[in-house]
Every structure is written in structure tokens, then in C-alpha cells.
Design a protein around this motif. Structure first.
Motif, mmCIF file in Angstrom:
data_model
loop_
_atom_site.group_PDB
_atom_site.id
_atom_site.type_symbol
_atom_site.label_atom_id
_atom_site.label_comp_id
_atom_site.label_asym_id
_atom_site.label_seq_id
_atom_site.Cartn_x
_atom_site.Cartn_y
_atom_site.Cartn_z
ATOM 1 N N SER A 129 -2.584 -9.218 7.071
ATOM 2 C CA SER A 129 -2.593 -7.872 7.655
ATOM 3 C C SER A 129 -1.276 -7.139 7.469
ATOM 4 O O SER A 129 -0.218 -7.746 7.329
ATOM 5 C CB SER A 129 -2.847 -7.960 9.168
ATOM 6 O OG SER A 129 -4.034 -8.635 9.445
ATOM 7 N N THR A 177 -4.052 -3.392 9.993
ATOM 8 C CA THR A 177 -5.075 -3.166 8.976
ATOM 9 C C THR A 177 -5.071 -4.348 8.012
ATOM 10 O O THR A 177 -4.032 -4.964 7.781
ATOM 11 C CB THR A 177 -4.829 -1.850 8.207
ATOM 12 O OG1 THR A 177 -3.523 -1.868 7.642
ATOM 13 C CG2 THR A 177 -4.980 -0.642 9.113
ATOM 14 N N TRP A 183 -7.126 -3.780 2.134
ATOM 15 C CA TRP A 183 -7.274 -2.320 2.061
ATOM 16 C C TRP A 183 -6.286 -1.721 1.056
ATOM 17 O O TRP A 183 -6.493 -0.613 0.575
ATOM 18 C CB TRP A 183 -7.028 -1.679 3.416
ATOM 19 C CG TRP A 183 -8.140 -1.767 4.389
ATOM 20 C CD1 TRP A 183 -9.247 -2.572 4.341
ATOM 21 C CD2 TRP A 183 -8.265 -1.022 5.593
ATOM 22 N NE1 TRP A 183 -10.036 -2.366 5.438
ATOM 23 C CE2 TRP A 183 -9.459 -1.418 6.229
ATOM 24 C CE3 TRP A 183 -7.477 -0.062 6.207
ATOM 25 C CZ2 TRP A 183 -9.883 -0.880 7.433
ATOM 26 C CZ3 TRP A 183 -7.897 0.472 7.411
ATOM 27 C CH2 TRP A 183 -9.089 0.070 8.008
ATOM 28 N N GLY A 188 -8.479 4.829 9.027
ATOM 29 C CA GLY A 188 -9.160 3.761 8.306
ATOM 30 C C GLY A 188 -9.285 3.997 6.812
ATOM 31 O O GLY A 188 -10.197 3.460 6.176
ATOM 32 N N CYS A 189 -8.374 4.782 6.249
ATOM 33 C CA CYS A 189 -8.423 5.072 4.815
ATOM 34 C C CYS A 189 -7.992 3.853 4.008
ATOM 35 O O CYS A 189 -6.940 3.279 4.252
ATOM 36 C CB CYS A 189 -7.502 6.244 4.486
ATOM 37 S SG CYS A 189 -7.971 7.776 5.294
ATOM 38 N N LYS A 190 -8.797 3.484 3.044
ATOM 39 C CA LYS A 190 -8.494 2.360 2.159
ATOM 40 C C LYS A 190 -8.040 2.908 0.808
ATOM 41 O O LYS A 190 -8.465 3.973 0.388
ATOM 42 C CB LYS A 190 -9.730 1.492 1.965
ATOM 43 C CG LYS A 190 -10.254 0.878 3.237
ATOM 44 C CD LYS A 190 -11.605 0.221 3.003
ATOM 45 C CE LYS A 190 -12.277 -0.206 4.272
ATOM 46 N NZ LYS A 190 -12.740 0.892 5.114
ATOM 47 N N ASP A 220 -13.514 -5.577 -0.176
ATOM 48 C CA ASP A 220 -13.650 -6.471 0.967
ATOM 49 C C ASP A 220 -13.946 -7.877 0.439
ATOM 50 O O ASP A 220 -14.970 -8.091 -0.223
ATOM 51 C CB ASP A 220 -14.788 -5.980 1.860
ATOM 52 C CG ASP A 220 -15.024 -6.844 3.084
ATOM 53 O OD1 ASP A 220 -14.502 -7.977 3.152
ATOM 54 O OD2 ASP A 220 -15.751 -6.385 3.976
#
Length: 99
Positions: free
Chosen positions: A22, A35, A39, A78-80, A86
Motif C-alpha cells: 500500500s 491505497t 493502483w 479512488g483514481c487509478k 487488480d
């Protein structure tokens, strides 16, 4: 720029670091954003030393060794990054294709 796009002083990062899975950013108001590293493919591919060589900006975090910038706003939304995959979804696809 709309009023919702302006940096919010309480959302200013005061610390940022990565653990093996993370990205964690502590904000001025005491909140922590966590996060998944997947990502951000460039962070995921970087060495642990490069991941933790961060520079704090007023509204985000910069990694000079890998030339990566992330905004607090983007993390909160939550922008990747483009190309983020994933690992659980990828594993499921591989299992389905093998069956």
C-alpha cells in the motif's frame, strides 16, 4: 478551476510512505489515506527505497526517482493510474482461461 478543485489546507500531506502492498499518506487533519500499490504501476515496479524517497507537495506527493506525482484529491476519489491491473481480477481471469 472550480471551487471544488482548489487544494484544501486540511488535506495537505504531512507524511507519506509505502509498505509492501500500500501507499499511505497522512493528512494535516489527521486522516490517513491507504491505497493499494497496484493502483500505481510505476510505484509497484519501483524499488522499496525509491518508493519511500518522497517529496511532499501542498496537494500531493512526488517521487523524484521515478518521476511520479499523485494528488491527494485523486487518491480520495479512488483514481487509478492508466494500466493499473487488480491482481485478484487478473488471477481469476488466468484461472478461468486455464479451465
Amino acid at each position: 478551476m472550480s471551487s471544488t478543485d482548489k487544494p484544501v489546507p486540511e488535506q495537505q500531506p504531512v507524511a507519506a510512505w509505502c509498505d509492501p502492498d500500500s501507499l499511505i499518506v497522512r493528512l494535516k487533519d489527521g486522516r490517513q489515506i491507504r491505497t493499494p500499490l497496484w493502483w500505481y504501476p510505476s510505484l509497484l515496479a519501483a524499488t522499496p527505497a525509491a518508493r519511500n524517497a518522497v517529496e511532499l507537495m501542498f496537494d500531493g506527493v512526488h517521487w523524484p526517482e521515478i518521476d511520479e506525482d499523485l494528488s491527494v484529491r485523486g487518491m480520495l476519489l479512488g483514481c487509478k493510474a492508466k494500466g493499473a491491473i487488480d491482481p485478484e481480477a487478473a488471477k481469476s481471469r488466468e484461472t478461468e482461461e486455464a479451465a
